[in-house]
Design an enzyme around this catalytic site. Structure first.
Site, short mmCIF file in Angstrom:
data_model
loop_
_atom_site.label_atom_id
_atom_site.label_comp_id
_atom_site.label_asym_id
_atom_site.label_seq_id
_atom_site.Cartn_x
_atom_site.Cartn_y
_atom_site.Cartn_z
N HIS A 151 14.73 61.98 43.12
CA HIS A 151 14.80 62.99 42.15
C HIS A 151 13.43 63.15 41.28
O HIS A 151 13.64 64.20 41.15
CB HIS A 151 14.95 61.26 40.80
CG HIS A 151 13.51 60.73 40.36
ND1 HIS A 151 13.33 59.55 41.09
CD2 HIS A 151 12.33 61.47 39.98
CE1 HIS A 151 12.19 59.00 40.49
NE2 HIS A 151 11.91 60.63 39.85
N ASP A 188 17.30 56.51 45.99
CA ASP A 188 16.28 57.28 45.18
C ASP A 188 15.41 57.52 46.04
O ASP A 188 13.59 57.66 45.63
CB ASP A 188 15.89 57.04 43.97
CG ASP A 188 15.24 57.93 42.66
OD1 ASP A 188 15.08 58.94 43.42
OD2 ASP A 188 14.68 58.05 42.12
N SER A 266 6.57 58.54 40.14
CA SER A 266 7.51 58.60 41.16
C SER A 266 7.00 59.17 42.45
O SER A 266 6.70 59.92 42.27
CB SER A 266 8.45 59.37 40.43
OG SER A 266 9.01 59.07 39.48
#
Length: 420
Positions: A151, A188, A266
């Site tokens: 993402h 992801d 992230s």
């Protein structure tokens, strides 16, 4: 007068030492008001007291002089059990194995920090600029392979205006243009590549299957665009299910930690105290503090292997919703329904998707899978591991049913829909 003002402080120190020591011997004061104290303390307190009390310096009331109290420790009591403390080297150059020291976190962070990068992506939607996405990553190979989150490089349908190109900034300030090589939206996880004429720092991948709740971990990355940020915490749960988080689709497992994780973390690494990457930070719960989640590195390594072999991740699908059983759960189910299968362990089928491979094979809700492809099973993970990436291969499953019925079913896994 100053000499008498120091007596209450000396008395306090002596009283504290006497509480744990077995004897105290005092020497006479010399001309510069130095007091030597011989303390005999039990061995378990020796190391902790030497760290805190060896040669403490106290300011005199006018702060113009120091009163130094050198402490000499005499050892008493039995030696620790063999192997409980291991020392290497002489004098102060020793290392205590399995000890959490003041520099444990710092050493782990220093090992991985040079390999942690900042990733920024220009985003656009139908030709319109939508700003930049900021995330983190870890260099895991000297050829410039960077591990990050999908993402970060391809988020919710927004197209990358730079055609798969990202900006990668190392902690030493170097900036590279990176290329998105692979991305798997389901897990992801993504791979970015950069090219460098000089050597690149790399991080070592560890293993996540030996983690336990309470193990110390360190999260690294660039939260809120703040590069070179380190936070520490513990592993809160080693197998948090995606269903526990209200996430639909196929079953996934995460490491839950209480490290501070924010937007920009992230893709950054979750590191153990040995300086090994044991997870990839992926998300946090916005309405709560101390609830962060990472993809276990063992799962990531399998994904990387799929990328290398096929360029994408292959996932077999049966169409079953399952539940792990143990003695207590089985006893409760048998108490509610006396006809429930007589098993000690297994995997309970709670739902069968209509038209799925499992439905065509004859699986029914309330079946208990006890054997899969000729191997006894007791957890969902064991079934998934046995299936591996076998698509179109016949697999035998032995199930227990109500009223002592046993059935052998043949199921042929299909490739899962990536949009599930």
């Amino acid at each position: 007068m100053k000499r008498f003002q120091r007596k209450p402080l000396i008395a306090t120190v002596l009283a504290s030492l006497a509480a744990a020591g077995s004897a105290l011997v005092f020497t006479t004061n010399d001309t510069i008001s130095r007091t030597s104290i011989l303390v005999s303390v039990p061995q378990p307190l020796k190391h902790s007291w030497t760290d805190r009390l060896f040669r403490p310096a106290f300011l005199s009331p006018d702060q113009s002089q120091f009163c130094i109290f050198p402490l000499s420790f005499a050892r008493t009591g039995l030696d620790p059990p063999p192997g409980s403390v291991k020392e290497e080297g002489d004098g102060e150059n020793h290392k205590c194995c399995n000890c959490f020291r003041r520099d444990t976190i710092a050493n782990a962070a220093a090992t991985v920090c040079p390999a942690v990068v900042n990733i920024s992506v220009s985003r656009g939607f139908h030709g319109l600029s939508a700003g930049r996405s900021i995330g983190s990553g870890t260099i895991i190979d000297a050829d410039g392979t960077i591990l990050t989150c999908a993402h970060v490089v391809d988020f919710q349908g927004l197209t990358i205006s730079s055609k798969g190109k990202v900006d990668v900034t190392l902690q030493d300030g170097r900036v590279f243009e990176g290329t998105v090589v692979n991305a798997d939206l389901h897990s992801d996880i993504a791979i970015v590549k950069i090219k460098s004429k000089t050597p690149l720092p790399t991080a070592k991948l560890g293993t996540s299957n030996r983690l336990r709740p309470g193990d110390w971990v360190v999260a690294m990355g660039c939260p809120l665009s703040l590069q070179n940020t380190i936070t520490a915490g513990i592993v809160s749960c080693v197998d948090r299910q995606s269903s526990d988080l209200g996430l639909g689709g196929m079953r996934r497992e995460y490491l839950q930690t209480d490290c501070a994780i924010n937007a920009g973390n992230s893709g950054g690494p979750l590191v153990n105290v040995d300086g090994e990457v044991i997870g990839v930070n992926i998300m946090k719960v916005l309405a709560a503090d101390g609830l962060g989640f990472a993809v276990p590195i063992d799962s990531v390594i399998k994904i990387i292997d799929h990328f290398k072999k096929r360029g994408r991740v292959i996932r077999p699908w049966l169409g079953l919703k399952m539940l792990n059983l143990n003695d207590m759960v089985v006893a409760q189910l048998q108490e509610r329904d006396p006809s429930f299968p007589k098993v000690n362990k297994g995997v309970l089928v709670s739902m069968v998707t209509p038209g799925s491979p499992a439905d065509r094979a004859g699986f029914h809700p309330s079946d208990v899978v006890v054997e899969f492809d000729g191997k006894p099973v007791g957890t969902i993970k064991e079934i998934i591991d046995i299936m591996g990436d076998n698509i179109g291969k016949q697999l035998k499953a032995v199930v227990k049913r109500a009223n002592y019925v046993t059935a052998t079913l043949t199921v042929i896994p299909e490739e899962a829909n990536p949009d599930m």
